[in-house]
Structures are given as structure tokens and as C-alpha cells.
Design an enzyme around this catalytic site. Structure first.
Site, PDB file in Angstrom:
ATOM      1  N   CYS A 268      30.541  42.244 -20.006  1.00 50.60           N
ATOM      2  CA  CYS A 268      31.795  41.862 -19.352  1.00 50.60           C
ATOM      3  C   CYS A 268      32.812  41.541 -20.441  1.00 50.60           C
ATOM      4  O   CYS A 268      32.633  41.949 -21.586  1.00 50.60           O
ATOM      5  CB  CYS A 268      31.593  40.699 -18.374  1.00 50.60           C
ATOM      6  SG  CYS A 268      31.194  39.105 -19.112  1.00 50.60           S
TER       7      CYS A 268
ATOM      8  N   ASN B 155      31.556  37.408 -21.970  1.00 49.58           N
ATOM      9  CA  ASN B 155      30.115  37.126 -21.976  1.00 49.58           C
ATOM     10  C   ASN B 155      29.800  35.664 -21.673  1.00 49.58           C
ATOM     11  O   ASN B 155      28.879  35.082 -22.220  1.00 49.58           O
ATOM     12  CB  ASN B 155      29.490  37.564 -23.301  1.00 49.58           C
ATOM     13  CG  ASN B 155      27.961  37.616 -23.283  1.00 49.58           C
ATOM     14  OD1 ASN B 155      27.326  37.321 -24.287  1.00 49.58           O
ATOM     15  ND2 ASN B 155      27.359  37.981 -22.174  1.00 49.58           N
TER      16      ASN B 155
ATOM     17  N   CYS C 259      30.549  34.615 -18.051  1.00 51.09           N
ATOM     18  CA  CYS C 259      30.484  34.541 -16.582  1.00 51.09           C
ATOM     19  C   CYS C 259      29.596  35.644 -16.001  1.00 51.09           C
ATOM     20  O   CYS C 259      28.453  35.407 -15.627  1.00 51.09           O
ATOM     21  CB  CYS C 259      31.871  34.614 -15.957  1.00 51.09           C
ATOM     22  SG  CYS C 259      32.951  33.209 -16.341  1.00 51.09           S
ATOM     23  N   ARG C 260      30.130  36.842 -15.916  1.00 49.41           N
ATOM     24  CA  ARG C 260      29.463  37.922 -15.195  1.00 49.41           C
ATOM     25  C   ARG C 260      28.241  38.493 -15.907  1.00 49.41           C
ATOM     26  O   ARG C 260      27.173  38.629 -15.304  1.00 49.41           O
ATOM     27  CB  ARG C 260      30.457  39.052 -14.904  1.00 49.41           C
ATOM     28  CG  ARG C 260      31.593  38.623 -14.001  1.00 49.41           C
ATOM     29  CD  ARG C 260      32.670  39.668 -13.905  1.00 49.41           C
ATOM     30  NE  ARG C 260      33.387  39.800 -15.186  1.00 49.41           N
ATOM     31  CZ  ARG C 260      34.290  40.711 -15.448  1.00 49.41           C
ATOM     32  NH1 ARG C 260      34.593  41.626 -14.543  1.00 49.41           N
ATOM     33  NH2 ARG C 260      34.904  40.746 -16.608  1.00 49.41           N
ATOM     34  N   SER C 261      28.382  38.863 -17.172  1.00 51.65           N
ATOM     35  CA  SER C 261      27.251  39.517 -17.838  1.00 51.65           C
ATOM     36  C   SER C 261      26.072  38.571 -18.094  1.00 51.65           C
ATOM     37  O   SER C 261      24.926  38.990 -17.903  1.00 51.65           O
ATOM     38  CB  SER C 261      27.681  40.246 -19.110  1.00 51.65           C
ATOM     39  OG  SER C 261      28.312  39.404 -20.029  1.00 51.65           O
TER      40      SER C 261
ATOM     41  N   ASP D 200      36.180  38.933 -11.949  1.00 45.44           N
ATOM     42  CA  ASP D 200      35.900  37.942 -12.989  1.00 45.44           C
ATOM     43  C   ASP D 200      36.101  36.538 -12.426  1.00 45.44           C
ATOM     44  O   ASP D 200      37.236  36.120 -12.172  1.00 45.44           O
ATOM     45  CB  ASP D 200      36.823  38.175 -14.187  1.00 45.44           C
ATOM     46  CG  ASP D 200      36.399  37.372 -15.403  1.00 45.44           C
ATOM     47  OD1 ASP D 200      35.639  36.383 -15.251  1.00 45.44           O
ATOM     48  OD2 ASP D 200      36.830  37.736 -16.510  1.00 45.44           O
TER      49      ASP D 200
END
Length: 164
Positions: free
Chosen positions: A8, A11, A13-15, A124
Site C-alpha cells: 500500500c 505500510n 494500514c492496508r498492507s 485507505d
């Protein structure tokens, strides 16, 4: 060993959420000795930091371990991964700029796995604050990605054969 990298922007939140969810799914199927999982960000703002508190909270709520998650930046050597999974189109494009064209085929968006999803990019939550929506999308995408990897590599629960 089959290797998967989730990417993401920062690095945090999402990934890392995808990394933790996917690791849990891999472990659940006794494939943790066969599938390696990591995450990275295309930006360098958060290198060395733990995931966002919203990510950590949603993982705790769902009893998913977040041990060892620290932000790092995506770099050219990451072409070694078999599956490079972007959270959105912008990060997909950024990675393709870093990788030589021979490795572009490894890069795809997580929600490409979820045909019925109206969303094609994982939003995000750093900006939206909606960690539950992101968790639901990532969880669904990770389930389908694991099925794809098992099929691609002739893996069954608990086995150690396939791509080594």
C-alpha cells in the site's frame, strides 16, 4: 516456497492488515511452512513504525496476531516475490515504475480477486477512518487469493509440495 507481498502507500494500514490476515489464513491451513508473507509501502514516511492503531485494533477484534509488523519501503529487490499484491491502482502503477517490465505480470490489485466487488481499490483508512470496511474487503480478497495460490501451486492443506 511461495512468496506473497502486499503493498500500500505507507505500510501502516492496508498492507500490514492484509499481511496479518493472510498469515492467519495460511497458518489455519497449515501452509505456513510453504507460503511466505510480507508487506511494504511505496512511500517512506513510516519506515520502521508499527501499524496504525486502527489496523491493530481491528486485528485484535478479530483475534488476528500482529506481532512483528513494521513498515518498510517497497524496492526493486522485491521482484523476488511470486505474488505482488497492490491495495490500489496508484500503488500498482508505482510498483511497475520500480520493477522492470519482466516482473509486471506478478503485480495485481487485491480486489481483482473479488469479481463481485463494486470496489476495485481498497480505500485507505488512514484518510477515511473506516477500518471495518477495509478489513472486510481485505479479508474477502485474502481468502480468494489463498485459493488461487493453492490452485496455482498445487497445494492442499498442510502439504509441503508444490513450488519450493
Amino acid at each position: 516456497m511461495v512468496s506473497v507481498l502486499f503493498v500500500c502507500l505507507g505500510n501502516i494500514c492496508r498492507s500490514p492488515m492484509a499481511e496479518a490476515i493472510f498469515r492467519a489464513k495460511v497458518k489455519e491451513e497449515n501452509l505456513d511452512g510453504v507460503i511466505e508473507v510480507d508487506s511494504a509501502g511505496t512511500g517512506d514516511w513510516h519506515v520502521g513504525k508499527k501499524p496504525h492503531e486502527g489496523t491493530l485494533a481491528i486485528l485484535r477484534e478479530n483475534n488476528i496476531k500482529s506481532d512483528g509488523l513494521l513498515a518498510r519501503q517497497f524496492h526493486g529487490e522485491d521482484k523476488k516475490y511470486d505474488y505482488i499484491v497492490a491495495m490500489d491502482a496508484s500503488n500498482e502503477q508505482n510498483m511497475k515504475k520500480i520493477l522492470d517490465s519482466d516482473h509486471h505480470g506478478k503485480v495485481f490489485k487485491l480486489l481483482d480477486m473479488v469479481e463481485e466487488s463494486r470496489e476495485k481499490d481498497v480505500p485507505d483508512p488512514y484518510f477515511t477512518g473506516n477500518f471495518q470496511e477495509v478489513y472486510d474487503l481485505v479479508e474477502s480478497g485474502c481468502s480468494l487469493l489463498l485459493e488461487k495460490i493453492k490452485k496455482d501451486n498445487h497445494l492442499k492443506e498442510g502439504n509441503t509440495y508444490g513450488k519450493q
